[in-house]
Motif scaffolding. Structure first.
Motif, PDB file in Angstrom:
ATOM      1  N   LEU A  50     -24.950 -29.558  20.778  1.00 57.09           N
ATOM      2  CA  LEU A  50     -23.776 -29.961  21.548  1.00 57.09           C
ATOM      3  C   LEU A  50     -22.832 -28.772  21.605  1.00 57.09           C
ATOM      4  O   LEU A  50     -22.334 -28.316  20.577  1.00 57.09           O
ATOM      5  CB  LEU A  50     -23.053 -31.150  20.893  1.00 57.09           C
ATOM      6  CG  LEU A  50     -23.567 -32.565  21.159  1.00 57.09           C
ATOM      7  CD1 LEU A  50     -24.959 -32.747  20.584  1.00 57.09           C
ATOM      8  CD2 LEU A  50     -22.618 -33.588  20.565  1.00 57.09           C
ATOM      9  N   THR A  51     -22.601 -28.247  22.799  1.00 59.92           N
ATOM     10  CA  THR A  51     -21.735 -27.083  22.966  1.00 59.92           C
ATOM     11  C   THR A  51     -20.505 -27.459  23.775  1.00 59.92           C
ATOM     12  O   THR A  51     -20.610 -27.767  24.972  1.00 59.92           O
ATOM     13  CB  THR A  51     -22.474 -25.934  23.676  1.00 59.92           C
ATOM     14  OG1 THR A  51     -23.684 -25.643  22.967  1.00 59.92           O
ATOM     15  CG2 THR A  51     -21.613 -24.686  23.732  1.00 59.92           C
ATOM     16  N   PRO A  52     -19.319 -27.449  23.160  1.00 61.15           N
ATOM     17  CA  PRO A  52     -18.093 -27.721  23.907  1.00 61.15           C
ATOM     18  C   PRO A  52     -17.748 -26.517  24.771  1.00 61.15           C
ATOM     19  O   PRO A  52     -17.779 -25.373  24.304  1.00 61.15           O
ATOM     20  CB  PRO A  52     -17.049 -27.951  22.810  1.00 61.15           C
ATOM     21  CG  PRO A  52     -17.559 -27.164  21.641  1.00 61.15           C
ATOM     22  CD  PRO A  52     -19.051 -27.186  21.730  1.00 61.15           C
ATOM     23  N   LEU A  53     -17.421 -26.761  26.028  1.00 65.07           N
ATOM     24  CA  LEU A  53     -17.134 -25.677  26.966  1.00 65.07           C
ATOM     25  C   LEU A  53     -15.732 -25.834  27.548  1.00 65.07           C
ATOM     26  O   LEU A  53     -15.100 -26.876  27.428  1.00 65.07           O
ATOM     27  CB  LEU A  53     -18.164 -25.673  28.099  1.00 65.07           C
ATOM     28  CG  LEU A  53     -19.628 -25.534  27.679  1.00 65.07           C
ATOM     29  CD1 LEU A  53     -20.535 -25.686  28.898  1.00 65.07           C
ATOM     30  CD2 LEU A  53     -19.882 -24.206  26.988  1.00 65.07           C
ATOM     31  N   ARG A  54     -15.270 -24.768  28.220  1.00 65.91           N
ATOM     32  CA  ARG A  54     -13.985 -24.831  28.911  1.00 65.91           C
ATOM     33  C   ARG A  54     -14.125 -24.172  30.269  1.00 65.91           C
ATOM     34  O   ARG A  54     -15.014 -23.329  30.495  1.00 65.91           O
ATOM     35  CB  ARG A  54     -12.892 -24.146  28.096  1.00 65.91           C
ATOM     36  CG  ARG A  54     -13.094 -22.653  27.905  1.00 65.91           C
ATOM     37  CD  ARG A  54     -11.958 -22.062  27.090  1.00 65.91           C
ATOM     38  NE  ARG A  54     -12.068 -20.611  27.000  1.00 65.91           N
ATOM     39  CZ  ARG A  54     -11.184 -19.846  26.362  1.00 65.91           C
ATOM     40  NH1 ARG A  54     -10.143 -20.397  25.762  1.00 65.91           N
ATOM     41  NH2 ARG A  54     -11.339 -18.538  26.325  1.00 65.91           N
ATOM     42  N   LEU A  55     -13.240 -24.531  31.175  1.00 65.90           N
ATOM     43  CA  LEU A  55     -13.286 -23.978  32.527  1.00 65.90           C
ATOM     44  C   LEU A  55     -12.647 -22.601  32.603  1.00 65.90           C
ATOM     45  O   LEU A  55     -12.970 -21.818  33.492  1.00 65.90           O
ATOM     46  CB  LEU A  55     -12.583 -24.937  33.493  1.00 65.90           C
ATOM     47  CG  LEU A  55     -13.214 -26.323  33.628  1.00 65.90           C
ATOM     48  CD1 LEU A  55     -12.340 -27.209  34.504  1.00 65.90           C
ATOM     49  CD2 LEU A  55     -14.619 -26.232  34.194  1.00 65.90           C
ATOM     50  N   ASP A  56     -11.746 -22.294  31.703  1.00 62.81           N
ATOM     51  CA  ASP A  56     -11.042 -21.008  31.696  1.00 62.81           C
ATOM     52  C   ASP A  56     -11.967 -19.921  31.153  1.00 62.81           C
ATOM     53  O   ASP A  56     -12.326 -19.917  29.975  1.00 62.81           O
ATOM     54  CB  ASP A  56      -9.783 -21.118  30.824  1.00 62.81           C
ATOM     55  CG  ASP A  56      -8.943 -19.841  30.849  1.00 62.81           C
ATOM     56  OD1 ASP A  56      -9.362 -18.841  31.479  1.00 62.81           O
ATOM     57  OD2 ASP A  56      -7.868 -19.845  30.228  1.00 62.81           O
ATOM     58  N   LEU A  57     -12.364 -18.980  32.009  1.00 59.90           N
ATOM     59  CA  LEU A  57     -13.276 -17.906  31.610  1.00 59.90           C
ATOM     60  C   LEU A  57     -12.553 -16.655  31.117  1.00 59.90           C
ATOM     61  O   LEU A  57     -13.175 -15.637  30.832  1.00 59.90           O
ATOM     62  CB  LEU A  57     -14.175 -17.522  32.795  1.00 59.90           C
ATOM     63  CG  LEU A  57     -15.088 -18.620  33.346  1.00 59.90           C
ATOM     64  CD1 LEU A  57     -15.865 -18.101  34.544  1.00 59.90           C
ATOM     65  CD2 LEU A  57     -16.027 -19.128  32.277  1.00 59.90           C
ATOM     66  N   THR A  58     -11.243 -16.723  31.009  1.00 58.39           N
ATOM     67  CA  THR A  58     -10.456 -15.554  30.618  1.00 58.39           C
ATOM     68  C   THR A  58     -10.881 -15.030  29.250  1.00 58.39           C
ATOM     69  O   THR A  58     -11.000 -15.786  28.284  1.00 58.39           O
ATOM     70  CB  THR A  58      -8.951 -15.906  30.550  1.00 58.39           C
ATOM     71  OG1 THR A  58      -8.553 -16.471  31.791  1.00 58.39           O
ATOM     72  CG2 THR A  58      -8.121 -14.662  30.257  1.00 58.39           C
ATOM     73  N   ASP A  59     -11.112 -13.724  29.165  1.00 54.68           N
ATOM     74  CA  ASP A  59     -11.380 -13.059  27.886  1.00 54.68           C
ATOM     75  C   ASP A  59     -10.031 -12.777  27.238  1.00 54.68           C
ATOM     76  O   ASP A  59      -9.378 -11.774  27.542  1.00 54.68           O
ATOM     77  CB  ASP A  59     -12.161 -11.757  28.116  1.00 54.68           C
ATOM     78  CG  ASP A  59     -12.606 -11.096  26.819  1.00 54.68           C
ATOM     79  OD1 ASP A  59     -11.903 -11.257  25.798  1.00 54.68           O
ATOM     80  OD2 ASP A  59     -13.640 -10.414  26.824  1.00 54.68           O
ATOM     81  N   GLU A  60      -9.597 -13.665  26.362  1.00 54.58           N
ATOM     82  CA  GLU A  60      -8.255 -13.587  25.791  1.00 54.58           C
ATOM     83  C   GLU A  60      -8.018 -12.303  25.005  1.00 54.58           C
ATOM     84  O   GLU A  60      -6.945 -11.702  25.083  1.00 54.58           O
ATOM     85  CB  GLU A  60      -8.006 -14.803  24.886  1.00 54.58           C
ATOM     86  CG  GLU A  60      -8.101 -16.151  25.585  1.00 54.58           C
ATOM     87  CD  GLU A  60      -6.937 -16.407  26.524  1.00 54.58           C
ATOM     88  OE1 GLU A  60      -5.973 -15.622  26.526  1.00 54.58           O
ATOM     89  OE2 GLU A  60      -6.993 -17.419  27.261  1.00 54.58           O
ATOM     90  N   SER A  61      -9.019 -11.878  24.236  1.00 54.44           N
ATOM     91  CA  SER A  61      -8.843 -10.663  23.430  1.00 54.44           C
ATOM     92  C   SER A  61      -8.648  -9.443  24.315  1.00 54.44           C
ATOM     93  O   SER A  61      -7.818  -8.572  24.026  1.00 54.44           O
ATOM     94  CB  SER A  61     -10.032 -10.466  22.500  1.00 54.44           C
ATOM     95  OG  SER A  61     -11.233 -10.292  23.233  1.00 54.44           O
ATOM     96  N   GLN A  62      -9.392  -9.354  25.407  1.00 59.96           N
ATOM     97  CA  GLN A  62      -9.235  -8.230  26.331  1.00 59.96           C
ATOM     98  C   GLN A  62      -7.911  -8.307  27.071  1.00 59.96           C
ATOM     99  O   GLN A  62      -7.273  -7.280  27.335  1.00 59.96           O
ATOM    100  CB  GLN A  62     -10.395  -8.208  27.331  1.00 59.96           C
ATOM    101  CG  GLN A  62     -11.703  -7.704  26.764  1.00 59.96           C
ATOM    102  CD  GLN A  62     -11.624  -6.244  26.375  1.00 59.96           C
ATOM    103  OE1 GLN A  62     -11.082  -5.411  27.107  1.00 59.96           O
ATOM    104  NE2 GLN A  62     -12.154  -5.926  25.199  1.00 59.96           N
ATOM    105  N   LEU A  63      -7.486  -9.529  27.391  1.00 57.20           N
ATOM    106  CA  LEU A  63      -6.209  -9.696  28.082  1.00 57.20           C
ATOM    107  C   LEU A  63      -5.067  -9.186  27.225  1.00 57.20           C
ATOM    108  O   LEU A  63      -4.177  -8.476  27.706  1.00 57.20           O
ATOM    109  CB  LEU A  63      -5.990 -11.165  28.442  1.00 57.20           C
ATOM    110  CG  LEU A  63      -4.687 -11.485  29.180  1.00 57.20           C
ATOM    111  CD1 LEU A  63      -4.612 -10.744  30.506  1.00 57.20           C
ATOM    112  CD2 LEU A  63      -4.555 -12.990  29.400  1.00 57.20           C
TER     113      LEU A  63
END
Length: 244
Positions: A220-233
């Protein structure tokens, strides 16, 4: 609870009937699925032609076939049903693990639900088309669906069942390097054609969806719609790379 069922294998796939029969234990079920196979279509939506929505017979369920993609089916199904509480996409005849999530039509059905504010659950298994035997995974499918429908979150989950499950685990997506191959061949008339295939170059990491399946565990893999790479941002936001 109103449960919309879709897939990418096509409305007449045995996997969708299996899923509908299990889901019917938890609410009212309606099937809306592509009229032909749409595997690996990803999150394509049809914008250049009109779509049809035709009633068909799938077991004892209200079912409709659509000449479009899994995402189209979820949009049309939600439009025609006054209230949809959850969308289940599958059961796909073939796994949707790791990098295949990017082009999975099965997962796209669940993602479209999430985009519409509806809980979306994608379900897949490596069961081969010649077998059509869901005996081993049915109890686990029932347990997974019961649990996920009864929870407020997560809103988007990718589920994969091995051939003979022995347990259930939460996992992360396996991101492995692949050797993308093009296999040339020819048809009986001597005309050239090509097959796309991939070969994994790295072993599955522990804690990932692939590792779970290789060890006979439901993933079971929880996913999200936001693909933003937070660390790079964060890193890039602190760099003065754009001059005024």
């Amino acid at each position: 609870m109103n449960i919309l069922i879709t897939n990418d294998d096509g409305v007449y796939s045995p996997g969708i009937l299996e899923l509908a029969e299990v889901a019917a234990e938890f609410g009212d079920v309606r099937i809306v699925a592509p009229d032909v196979e749409q595997s690996s279509m990803g999150h394509a939506v049809t914008a250049t032609r009109p779509l049809s929505y035709r009633k068909t017979k799938i077991g004892d369920f209200d079912a409709y076939r659509v000449n479009g993609t899994p995402a189209d089916c979820v949009s049309l199904g939600s439009f025609h049903w006054e209230k949809v509480d959850a969308v289940l996409s599958g059961i796909n005849l073939g796994p949707n693990l790791g990098n295949s999530m990017w082009h999975s039509g099965t997962l796209a059905g669940a993602k479209q639900a999430a985009l519409l504010g509806i809980k979306g659950i994608a379900l897949s298994t490596p069961t081969q088309r010649e077998e059509y035997n869901f005996t081993h995974i049915r109890p686990y499918a029932r347990e997974v669906i019961s649990y996920l429908l009864g929870q407020e979150g997560p809103k988007l989950v990718n589920v994969n069942f091995p051939f003979a499950p022995t347990g259930i685990v939460w996992t992360r997506q396996s991101v492995r390097q692949y050797d993308g191959l093009v296999k040339p061949s020819e048809d009986p008339m001597g005309r050239k054609h090509f097959w796309f295939t991939v070969v994994p170059l790295e072993a599955a990491e522990e804690g990932t969806d692939r590792y779970a399946i290789e060890n006979n565990l439901v993933s079971l893999t929880p996913l999200r719609l936001d693909l933003t790479d937070e660390s790079q941002l964060v890193k890039l936001s602190g760099m003065n790379i754009f001059k005024k």
